[in-house]
Design a protein around this motif. Structure first.
Motif, PDB file in Angstrom:
ATOM      1  N   ASP A  48       0.889  -1.244   0.087  1.00  0.00           N
ATOM      2  CA  ASP A  48       0.088   0.003   0.146  1.00  0.00           C
ATOM      3  C   ASP A  48       0.946   1.245   0.280  1.00  0.00           C
ATOM      4  OD1 ASP A  48      -1.739   2.105   0.779  1.00  0.00           O
ATOM      5  OD2 ASP A  48      -2.997   0.924   1.961  1.00  0.00           O
ATOM      6  N   LEU A  49       0.772   2.109  -1.024  1.00  0.00           N
ATOM      7  CA  LEU A  49       1.831   3.084  -1.355  1.00  0.00           C
ATOM      8  C   LEU A  49       1.537   4.161  -0.253  1.00  0.00           C
ATOM      9  CD1 LEU A  49       2.234   3.262  -5.183  1.00  0.00           C
ATOM     10  CD2 LEU A  49       3.487   1.825  -3.504  1.00  0.00           C
ATOM     11  N   LYS A  50       0.305   4.249   0.220  1.00  0.00           N
ATOM     12  CA  LYS A  50       0.019   5.392   1.387  1.00  0.00           C
ATOM     13  C   LYS A  50       0.623   4.852   2.691  1.00  0.00           C
ATOM     14  CE  LYS A  50      -3.402   7.860  -1.015  1.00  0.00           C
ATOM     15  NZ  LYS A  50      -3.523   6.695  -1.994  1.00  0.00           N
ATOM     16  N   THR A  51       0.505   3.813   3.082  1.00  0.00           N
ATOM     17  CA  THR A  51       0.744   3.295   4.564  1.00  0.00           C
ATOM     18  C   THR A  51       2.180   2.867   4.520  1.00  0.00           C
ATOM     19  OG1 THR A  51      -0.186   1.144   4.297  1.00  0.00           O
ATOM     20  CG2 THR A  51      -1.767   3.009   5.241  1.00  0.00           C
ATOM     21  N   GLY A  52       2.648   2.064   3.232  1.00  0.00           N
ATOM     22  CA  GLY A  52       3.862   1.310   3.236  1.00  0.00           C
ATOM     23  C   GLY A  52       3.586   0.052   3.752  1.00  0.00           C
ATOM     24  N   LYS A  53       2.542  -0.346   4.081  1.00  0.00           N
ATOM     25  CA  LYS A  53       2.149  -1.881   4.749  1.00  0.00           C
ATOM     26  C   LYS A  53       1.936  -2.841   3.361  1.00  0.00           C
ATOM     27  CE  LYS A  53       0.683  -0.674   9.255  1.00  0.00           C
ATOM     28  NZ  LYS A  53       1.885  -0.227   9.562  1.00  0.00           N
ATOM     29  N   LEU A  54       2.230  -4.158   3.792  1.00  0.00           N
ATOM     30  CA  LEU A  54       2.027  -5.065   2.999  1.00  0.00           C
ATOM     31  C   LEU A  54       0.695  -5.593   2.850  1.00  0.00           C
ATOM     32  CD1 LEU A  54       3.510  -7.626   1.493  1.00  0.00           C
ATOM     33  CD2 LEU A  54       2.899  -8.891   3.632  1.00  0.00           C
ATOM     34  N   ILE A  55      -0.050  -5.480   1.839  1.00  0.00           N
ATOM     35  CA  ILE A  55      -1.635  -5.949   1.620  1.00  0.00           C
ATOM     36  C   ILE A  55      -1.709  -7.545   1.108  1.00  0.00           C
ATOM     37  CG2 ILE A  55      -2.301  -3.526   1.212  1.00  0.00           C
ATOM     38  CD1 ILE A  55      -2.717  -4.730  -1.801  1.00  0.00           C
ATOM     39  N   GLY A  56      -0.548  -7.858   0.658  1.00  0.00           N
ATOM     40  CA  GLY A  56      -0.730  -9.485  -0.140  1.00  0.00           C
ATOM     41  C   GLY A  56       0.338  -9.678  -0.869  1.00  0.00           C
ATOM     42  N   PHE A  57       0.325 -10.775  -1.305  1.00  0.00           N
ATOM     43  CA  PHE A  57       1.432 -11.381  -2.345  1.00  0.00           C
ATOM     44  C   PHE A  57       0.812 -11.634  -3.651  1.00  0.00           C
ATOM     45  CE2 PHE A  57       2.928 -12.668   1.842  1.00  0.00           C
ATOM     46  CZ  PHE A  57       4.242 -12.206   1.935  1.00  0.00           C
ATOM     47  N   GLU A  58       1.668 -11.685  -4.761  1.00  0.00           N
ATOM     48  CA  GLU A  58       1.264 -12.371  -5.857  1.00  0.00           C
ATOM     49  C   GLU A  58       1.903 -13.629  -5.970  1.00  0.00           C
ATOM     50  OE1 GLU A  58       1.145 -12.109 -10.983  1.00  0.00           O
ATOM     51  OE2 GLU A  58       2.462 -10.303  -9.757  1.00  0.00           O
ATOM     52  N   THR A  59       1.296 -14.726  -6.333  1.00  0.00           N
ATOM     53  CA  THR A  59       1.967 -15.999  -6.238  1.00  0.00           C
ATOM     54  C   THR A  59       2.583 -16.220  -7.813  1.00  0.00           C
ATOM     55  OG1 THR A  59      -0.129 -17.148  -7.287  1.00  0.00           O
ATOM     56  CG2 THR A  59       0.551 -17.120  -4.640  1.00  0.00           C
ATOM     57  N   LEU A  60       3.894 -16.466  -7.916  1.00  0.00           N
ATOM     58  CA  LEU A  60       4.399 -16.613  -9.153  1.00  0.00           C
ATOM     59  C   LEU A  60       5.206 -18.142  -9.503  1.00  0.00           C
ATOM     60  CD1 LEU A  60       5.764 -12.991  -9.301  1.00  0.00           C
ATOM     61  CD2 LEU A  60       4.380 -13.984 -11.162  1.00  0.00           C
ATOM     62  N   ALA A  61       4.872 -18.952 -10.377  1.00  0.00           N
ATOM     63  CA  ALA A  61       5.290 -20.216 -10.514  1.00  0.00           C
ATOM     64  C   ALA A  61       6.535 -20.441 -10.924  1.00  0.00           C
ATOM     65  CB  ALA A  61       4.114 -20.740 -11.589  1.00  0.00           C
ATOM     66  N   ARG A  62       7.217 -21.177 -10.431  1.00  0.00           N
ATOM     67  CA  ARG A  62       8.614 -21.595 -10.375  1.00  0.00           C
ATOM     68  C   ARG A  62       8.897 -23.070 -10.843  1.00  0.00           C
ATOM     69  NH1 ARG A  62       8.500 -17.153 -11.353  1.00  0.00           N
ATOM     70  NH2 ARG A  62       9.545 -15.288 -10.132  1.00  0.00           N
ATOM     71  N   TRP A  63       9.833 -23.447 -11.754  1.00  0.00           N
ATOM     72  CA  TRP A  63       9.902 -24.792 -11.995  1.00  0.00           C
ATOM     73  C   TRP A  63      11.420 -25.089 -11.943  1.00  0.00           C
ATOM     74  CZ3 TRP A  63       9.121 -27.000 -17.703  1.00  0.00           C
ATOM     75  CH2 TRP A  63       9.388 -28.347 -17.399  1.00  0.00           C
ATOM     76  N   ILE A  64      11.703 -25.718 -11.220  1.00  0.00           N
ATOM     77  CA  ILE A  64      13.199 -26.240 -10.818  1.00  0.00           C
ATOM     78  C   ILE A  64      13.362 -27.670 -11.355  1.00  0.00           C
ATOM     79  CG2 ILE A  64      15.227 -26.249  -9.257  1.00  0.00           C
ATOM     80  CD1 ILE A  64      13.632 -23.517  -9.404  1.00  0.00           C
ATOM     81  N   HIS A  65      13.749 -27.760 -12.530  1.00  0.00           N
ATOM     82  CA  HIS A  65      13.684 -28.858 -13.398  1.00  0.00           C
ATOM     83  C   HIS A  65      14.858 -29.747 -12.840  1.00  0.00           C
ATOM     84  CE1 HIS A  65      14.517 -31.930 -16.479  1.00  0.00           C
ATOM     85  NE2 HIS A  65      13.341 -31.445 -16.955  1.00  0.00           N
ATOM     86  N   THR A  66      14.777 -31.095 -12.483  1.00  0.00           N
ATOM     87  CA  THR A  66      15.646 -32.011 -11.858  1.00  0.00           C
ATOM     88  C   THR A  66      17.081 -32.041 -12.430  1.00  0.00           C
ATOM     89  OG1 THR A  66      13.715 -33.416 -11.214  1.00  0.00           O
ATOM     90  CG2 THR A  66      15.815 -34.291 -10.884  1.00  0.00           C
ATOM     91  N   HIS A  67      16.951 -31.907 -13.932  1.00  0.00           N
ATOM     92  CA  HIS A  67      18.156 -31.822 -14.628  1.00  0.00           C
ATOM     93  C   HIS A  67      18.684 -30.516 -15.367  1.00  0.00           C
ATOM     94  CE1 HIS A  67      17.949 -36.093 -14.307  1.00  0.00           C
ATOM     95  NE2 HIS A  67      17.005 -36.212 -14.802  1.00  0.00           N
ATOM     96  N   ARG A  68      17.445 -29.885 -15.734  1.00  0.00           N
ATOM     97  CA  ARG A  68      17.980 -28.489 -16.405  1.00  0.00           C
ATOM     98  C   ARG A  68      18.030 -27.333 -15.460  1.00  0.00           C
ATOM     99  NH1 ARG A  68      13.986 -27.383 -20.841  1.00  0.00           N
ATOM    100  NH2 ARG A  68      15.212 -25.659 -21.119  1.00  0.00           N
ATOM    101  N   PHE A  70      16.595 -24.189 -13.193  1.00  0.00           N
ATOM    102  CA  PHE A  70      15.673 -23.252 -13.311  1.00  0.00           C
ATOM    103  C   PHE A  70      14.939 -22.989 -14.667  1.00  0.00           C
ATOM    104  CE2 PHE A  70      14.210 -18.812 -13.966  1.00  0.00           C
ATOM    105  CZ  PHE A  70      12.998 -18.669 -13.070  1.00  0.00           C
ATOM    106  N   ILE A  71      13.649 -23.138 -15.010  1.00  0.00           N
ATOM    107  CA  ILE A  71      13.108 -22.794 -16.310  1.00  0.00           C
ATOM    108  C   ILE A  71      12.181 -21.737 -16.040  1.00  0.00           C
ATOM    109  CG2 ILE A  71      11.736 -23.741 -18.272  1.00  0.00           C
ATOM    110  CD1 ILE A  71      12.825 -26.401 -17.450  1.00  0.00           C
ATOM    111  N   SER A  72      12.342 -20.670 -16.753  1.00  0.00           N
ATOM    112  CA  SER A  72      11.393 -19.328 -16.526  1.00  0.00           C
ATOM    113  C   SER A  72      10.118 -19.628 -16.964  1.00  0.00           C
ATOM    114  CB  SER A  72      12.065 -18.392 -17.515  1.00  0.00           C
ATOM    115  OG  SER A  72      11.116 -17.123 -17.682  1.00  0.00           O
ATOM    116  N   PRO A  73       9.115 -19.057 -16.105  1.00  0.00           N
ATOM    117  CA  PRO A  73       7.621 -19.487 -16.699  1.00  0.00           C
ATOM    118  C   PRO A  73       7.497 -18.557 -17.832  1.00  0.00           C
ATOM    119  CG  PRO A  73       7.762 -17.782 -14.471  1.00  0.00           C
ATOM    120  CD  PRO A  73       9.464 -18.352 -14.926  1.00  0.00           C
ATOM    121  N   ASN A  74       8.223 -17.608 -18.265  1.00  0.00           N
ATOM    122  CA  ASN A  74       8.020 -17.445 -19.789  1.00  0.00           C
ATOM    123  C   ASN A  74       8.298 -18.205 -20.851  1.00  0.00           C
ATOM    124  OD1 ASN A  74       7.235 -14.317 -19.146  1.00  0.00           O
ATOM    125  ND2 ASN A  74       9.395 -14.010 -18.464  1.00  0.00           N
ATOM    126  N   GLU A  75       8.993 -19.390 -20.292  1.00  0.00           N
ATOM    127  CA  GLU A  75       9.139 -20.526 -21.206  1.00  0.00           C
ATOM    128  C   GLU A  75       8.127 -21.612 -21.077  1.00  0.00           C
ATOM    129  OE1 GLU A  75      13.077 -23.324 -22.245  1.00  0.00           O
ATOM    130  OE2 GLU A  75      13.224 -21.594 -21.150  1.00  0.00           O
TER     131      GLU A  75
END
Ligand code: C2E
Ligand code: CA
Ligand code: CA
Ligand code: CA
Length: 281
Positions: A48-68, A70-75
């Motif tokens: 919140d830009l007025k209070t400087g407080k945390l209002i929430g989170f955006e969840t972003l998917a991450r894929w950590i491939h066993t062999h490859r 980090f693979i970007s979500p854009n991929e």
């Protein structure tokens, strides 16, 4: 003619072939990613830009491939969308996010007002049983529906406006909030904004990135903020990276911000640590 440039065509063909192989490999591996425990969620703070407080989170998917690694979500997200894999993956993400917020609520780290934003792709948005699935996940995780916010792109809505209207109404009935993602990069038809129940506009980071403290670079940002407020919507700016951008957004009366200036997307451990520190920006 084709013969003369034969080599070039061949090279061209090979790149396409390579690309197809890559996509196929991603698809094959993505099918196993959930059961192999390779998918994770990151949580990026929204402030919140007025209070400087945390209002929430955006969840972003991450894929950590066993062999490859980090693979970007854009991929992988586009491949997941094309193949329909985004549907089971998307429900996994939603359940994981709801479960995590519930855990934070139970341990007293998150209050009732803290929200979790989950990205919903066009393919997910068009599933006939979307609402039933969401209801089931909310019930299973016992999360209050007001704590959930979906980020949807304009194109997902525009693809089937009548159906979209119905779904958004069902969200509204449950007090699930709607954030229009990547605003300004797609159709941006102002007329539909009026007819859909949207709570928040998210200014795309390409606009935020151009802000540099000078009036010359403001672009559409003040216009978007004014329209949103005029229509009773909140505005969140994504991709806030500098203090100059933050100050300019504050001056323009932007409600919320998200970006590396505040915090990068965090894994569960670091997001939990952040909550424990009662953050203030
Ligand atoms: P998005 O929804 O627009 O997410 C914002 C992207 O901006 C994220 O990239 C985030 O890490 C990045 N970002 C955050 N702050 C900053 C900043 O200050 N500067 C810059 N330059 N970038 C910043 P990420 O995590 O790589 O995700 C890329 C895209 O993949 C997302 O764009 C979204 O379209 C898609 N995606 C990611 N996770 C999911 C998911 O769980 N479901 C669906 N359907 N799509 C997802
Ligand atoms: Ca998003
Ligand atoms: Ca975005
Ligand atoms: Ca996006």
């Amino acid at each position: 003619r084709a013969k003369k440039q034969g080599n070039r065509y061949q090279v061209f063909d090979e790149t396409i072939h390579q690309k197809a192989l890559q996509t196929f490999q991603i698809e094959t591996d993505l099918r196993k990613a959930i059961s192999l425990n390779e998918l994770k969620l990151n949580y990026q703070p929204i402030i919140d830009l007025k209070t400087g407080k945390l209002i929430g989170f955006e969840t972003l998917a991450r894929w950590i491939h066993t062999h490859r690694g980090f693979i970007s979500p854009n991929e992988f997200i586009p491949v997941a969308e094309e193949t329909g894999l985004i549907v089971p993956i998307g429900y996994w993400i939603l359940e994981e996010a709801c479960q995590q917020l519930k855990a934070w609520q139970i341990s007293g780290l998150a209050d009732e007002n803290l929200t979790v934003n989950v990205n919903l792709s066009a393919r997910q948005f068009s599933q006939v049983d979307l609402i039933e699935q969401i209801d089931q996940i909310l019930e299973k995780t016992d999360l209050n529906s007001q704590a959930l916010k979906f980020e949807i792109t304009e194109s997902a809505i525009m693809e089937n406006q009548q159906k979209a209207q119905k779904i958004l109404e069902q969200f509204r009935d449950r007090q699930i909030q709607i954030c229009l993602d990547d605003f300004g990069t797609g159709y941006s038809s102002l007329s539909y904004l009026d007819s859909f129940s949207i709570d928040t506009l998210k200014i795309d980071k390409s606009f935020t990135g151009r802000l540099d403290g000078t009036p010359e670079q403001l672009g559409l940002v003040p216009v978007i903020i004014n329209i949103a407020h005029h229509m009773g919507m909140d505005v969140v700016a994504e991709g806030v990276e500098t203090e100059a951008q933050l100050n300019q957004l504050k001056e323009l009366d932007c409600d919320f911000g998200q970006g590396y200036f505040f915090a990068k997307p965090l894994d569960v451990e670091n997001a939990t640590k952040l909550l424990e520190s009662s953050p203030q920006w």
